[in-house]
Design an enzyme around this catalytic site. Structure first.
Site: not given
Ligand code: 5GP
Length: 118
Positions: A98-99, A104, A106
């Site tokens: 998770q980044s 959220h 997807h």
């Molecule tokens: P995670 O890795 O936390 O499950 O997913 C975070 C998602 O957020 C990633 O797919 C990344 O591409 C997306 N993301 C990160 N920063 C931004 C941003 O500023 N705008 C948008 N639309 N997506 C972002």
């Protein structure tokens, strides 16, 4: 985990940075991922301070949880991916990579997505 009010999705929710929005209602906003991993890659985030699925499902009121997931379904319908199919992914914590520490989901679609993990 304490909620970081300066995470990137909190800023998007507050309108401080832009997003390519596809849907908004009382529970969520949905917008295109900035680095799409599939032809359709949309993120659905709740309007509230929840760090991940694990936090959201423990802390949010039942009506919010129900409304949010109904909204995810509505977004999939709006994107027109319900006939051919779509995948939902929600990462919680370090092992899931998770980044962004705001819950959220997807929505991934638009081609055959193959195996669950590479
Ligand atoms: P995670 O890795 O936390 O499950 O997913 C975070 C998602 O957020 C990633 O797919 C990344 O591409 C997306 N993301 C990160 N920063 C931004 C941003 O500023 N705008 C948008 N639309 N997506 C972002």
């Amino acid at each position: 985990m304490t909620y970081d009010t300066n995470n990137i999705f909190a800023k998007i929710l507050r309108g401080e940075i832009p997003c390519n929005k596809v849907h908004e209602d009382e529970y969520c906003i949905a917008f295109h991922d900035i680095t799409p991993a599939a032809p359709v890659h949309v993120l659905v985030i709740p309007k509230g301070q929840y760090t991940s699925f694990h936090d959201f499902t423990a802390q949010a009121p039942a009506g919010m949880i129900q409304g949010f997931f109904a909204s995810v379904r509505a977004v999939a319908m709006k994107l027109g991916v319900d006939q051919n199919g779509y995948r939902l992914v929600s990462n919680h914590g370090a092992d899931a990579s998770q980044s962004v520490p705001h819950f959220h989901v997807h929505i991934l679609a638009g081609r055959s997505l193959g195996a669950l993990l590479p």
